[in-house]
Design an enzyme around this catalytic site. Sequence first.
Site, PDB file in Angstrom:
ATOM      1  N   HIS A 152      -9.730 -35.451  12.781  1.00  0.00           N
ATOM      2  CA  HIS A 152     -11.266 -35.956  12.413  1.00  0.00           C
ATOM      3  C   HIS A 152     -11.753 -36.381  13.843  1.00  0.00           C
ATOM      4  O   HIS A 152     -13.220 -36.608  14.013  1.00  0.00           O
ATOM      5  CB  HIS A 152     -10.970 -37.182  11.434  1.00  0.00           C
ATOM      6  CG  HIS A 152     -10.853 -36.610  10.058  1.00  0.00           C
ATOM      7  ND1 HIS A 152      -9.396 -36.590   9.449  1.00  0.00           N
ATOM      8  CD2 HIS A 152     -11.819 -36.148   9.024  1.00  0.00           C
ATOM      9  CE1 HIS A 152      -9.717 -36.151   8.237  1.00  0.00           C
ATOM     10  NE2 HIS A 152     -11.070 -35.911   8.041  1.00  0.00           N
ATOM     11  N   ASP A 156     -22.453 -31.297  -5.732  1.00  0.00           N
ATOM     12  CA  ASP A 156     -22.120 -30.132  -5.019  1.00  0.00           C
ATOM     13  C   ASP A 156     -22.900 -30.032  -3.921  1.00  0.00           C
ATOM     14  O   ASP A 156     -24.258 -30.185  -4.123  1.00  0.00           O
ATOM     15  CB  ASP A 156     -22.136 -28.836  -6.073  1.00  0.00           C
ATOM     16  CG  ASP A 156     -22.180 -27.474  -5.185  1.00  0.00           C
ATOM     17  OD1 ASP A 156     -20.779 -27.056  -5.086  1.00  0.00           O
ATOM     18  OD2 ASP A 156     -22.966 -27.031  -4.525  1.00  0.00           O
ATOM     19  N   ALA A 157     -22.239 -29.887  -2.657  1.00  0.00           N
ATOM     20  CA  ALA A 157     -23.058 -30.024  -1.344  1.00  0.00           C
ATOM     21  C   ALA A 157     -24.320 -28.991  -1.364  1.00  0.00           C
ATOM     22  O   ALA A 157     -25.177 -29.076  -0.867  1.00  0.00           O
ATOM     23  CB  ALA A 157     -22.143 -29.793  -0.094  1.00  0.00           C
ATOM     24  N   GLN A 196      -9.967 -30.590  -9.829  1.00  0.00           N
ATOM     25  CA  GLN A 196      -8.850 -29.999  -9.132  1.00  0.00           C
ATOM     26  C   GLN A 196      -7.505 -30.874  -9.309  1.00  0.00           C
ATOM     27  O   GLN A 196      -7.683 -32.167 -10.128  1.00  0.00           O
ATOM     28  CB  GLN A 196      -9.038 -30.132  -7.536  1.00  0.00           C
ATOM     29  CG  GLN A 196      -9.320 -31.530  -7.189  1.00  0.00           C
ATOM     30  CD  GLN A 196      -9.969 -31.399  -5.656  1.00  0.00           C
ATOM     31  OE1 GLN A 196     -10.020 -30.088  -5.093  1.00  0.00           O
ATOM     32  NE2 GLN A 196     -10.831 -32.446  -5.401  1.00  0.00           N
ATOM     33  N   ASP A 217     -12.322 -38.317   1.083  1.00  0.00           N
ATOM     34  CA  ASP A 217     -11.313 -39.086   1.617  1.00  0.00           C
ATOM     35  C   ASP A 217     -11.625 -40.193   2.383  1.00  0.00           C
ATOM     36  O   ASP A 217     -10.988 -41.396   2.636  1.00  0.00           O
ATOM     37  CB  ASP A 217     -10.150 -38.431   2.181  1.00  0.00           C
ATOM     38  CG  ASP A 217     -10.661 -37.326   3.199  1.00  0.00           C
ATOM     39  OD1 ASP A 217     -11.599 -37.870   4.039  1.00  0.00           O
ATOM     40  OD2 ASP A 217     -10.436 -36.182   3.249  1.00  0.00           O
ATOM     41  N   GLU A 268     -19.685 -35.657  -1.947  1.00  0.00           N
ATOM     42  CA  GLU A 268     -18.379 -35.324  -2.473  1.00  0.00           C
ATOM     43  C   GLU A 268     -18.348 -34.755  -3.705  1.00  0.00           C
ATOM     44  O   GLU A 268     -19.121 -35.368  -4.600  1.00  0.00           O
ATOM     45  CB  GLU A 268     -17.494 -36.470  -2.289  1.00  0.00           C
ATOM     46  CG  GLU A 268     -16.175 -36.256  -2.944  1.00  0.00           C
ATOM     47  CD  GLU A 268     -15.205 -35.032  -2.376  1.00  0.00           C
ATOM     48  OE1 GLU A 268     -14.759 -34.329  -3.225  1.00  0.00           O
ATOM     49  OE2 GLU A 268     -15.185 -35.109  -1.301  1.00  0.00           O
ATOM     50  N   ASP A 270     -17.012 -31.328   6.253  1.00  0.00           N
ATOM     51  CA  ASP A 270     -15.367 -31.358   6.433  1.00  0.00           C
ATOM     52  C   ASP A 270     -14.955 -30.799   5.010  1.00  0.00           C
ATOM     53  O   ASP A 270     -14.450 -31.592   4.065  1.00  0.00           O
ATOM     54  CB  ASP A 270     -15.146 -32.956   6.506  1.00  0.00           C
ATOM     55  CG  ASP A 270     -13.646 -33.143   6.477  1.00  0.00           C
ATOM     56  OD1 ASP A 270     -13.121 -32.245   6.837  1.00  0.00           O
ATOM     57  OD2 ASP A 270     -13.231 -34.226   6.262  1.00  0.00           O
TER      58      ASP A 270
END
Length: 510
Positions: A291, A367-368, A260, A313, A333, A385
């Site tokens: 959060h 990849d989750a 991205q 992040d 992530e 998240d």
Amino acid sequence: MVHLSTCRDSPRARLSVRPGTGRVFVLATVFVCAACGLVYELELVALASYLIGDSVTQASVVLSVMVFAMGIGSLLAKRLRLRAAVGFGLIEAALALVGGCSALVLYAAFAWGGGSRYALVGFSLMIGVLIGAEIPLLMTLIQRVSRQDPGGAVADLFAADYVGALAGGLAFPFFLLPLLGQLTGALLTGTVNAVAGGALVLWLFREDLTRRGRWWLIAVNVLVLAVLATATALAGDFELAARRAVYGPHVRVTVRTGVQEIVLTRSPRGTVDLFLNGRLRVDGRDERRYHKALVAPAMSGPHRRVLILGGGDGLAAAEAMKHRGVASVTVVELDPGVERLARTDPGLSALNGHAYRDPRLHVITADAFTWLRSPRQRYDVIISDLPDPGITPSTKFYSEEFYGLAARVLAPGGRLAVHAGPVETRPDSFWTVEETIRTAGLRTLPYRAAGPAARPGPTRATPGDWGFVLASRARPLLSPDGGGGGSWAEVRGRPAGIAPSTLVHPRYPG
């Protein structure tokens, strides 16, 4: 197909090479033009998905409009058969100009016009008409070069066309997009398109052109190449100006990863904002409230081992590690670029409290969904998240299958917290997330928190709320907010008739 058979009666072209060699050059041009045409198509789909969202809808619009327009182009090309050489040369010049500049104009429409839907449809129509006119004219030209039965000529042309499409389809994601970007990649494709079409006509079929026609064709191609070259030279300045129009004048960092585009901005108040593919993901002014609302309710029970899906992040991890008794936090992530910025960028690392310096934090780049499919240890808390479910690539993370995998690694007495999107403005998506989690075998408690403050501009947040779902195997209880930034409350009035979302039947509107 009547025009294919009548082509055999057209006079043989006057060539400076043998017919067999001329036929090879025509088929090579078909290959190049097909590759360029598919790049234009993929460019429109990719940029529209990035600027507008909902990639399934945008791909459907581009493909359907373009195929429809190709039929129109094929019909219109019948009028050019008697002047097939000059007609093909002009069509390729127009296609090079329109296709090459399409990404630039779409981005400009989004940056300064606030939207690019109409431009997307317009370019899909124009490019489709021009691509559709290619094959009938090329059929006429190859018949003039080498006398062939129509069936054999069609087979040769479409073979070259399909192989060229394969080359263009592979070149776009593996070469043009990562190395040149969307704007320069489209402009370079247009240049190759113009050179291939112009060279075929001006060299191989030059004897079929009048002197005036030859000079007109040269002038048109030179003008197109000059426009593309100028646009390429100015692409960097244009992108900078457009980015400032989209994100504001305070862009600090821009990184294009294999996943991205990541943009960090700093507002005049000194807060850091994080954008992923043009969408605001972290608002520095509201980050702590968001959060805290996502993480704190899930931490009211056992929380020794915490799993965070997404959240590269470091902000959710930082919130989790504020609670006593946390022994480890695992972050899964997909994009290592986000993690790298969260570690090294002064603004973002200050915002997450330098969470990556904490030895309890472990990061897995994966990849989750794929990562959860392998047997894992159990976690007391799982925090999802991830981007909104309305973004098509994210819908699999809001499916029954995904929550079923998450439930497998949830320890007894553990809790799952999911960001489910705004309740007020997107209630269908919110309640679909809740129903999907319930269908996966967990008991749910939907809740909401006060949403972001108003922001100007097309990529900024608008006032509203944040919606979340807390889930566990037993009926979860919502802990009090504890003060210190925002509050949350249970959402009641669950509507009837909500169906869960699955991988094969996603139910989130774009």
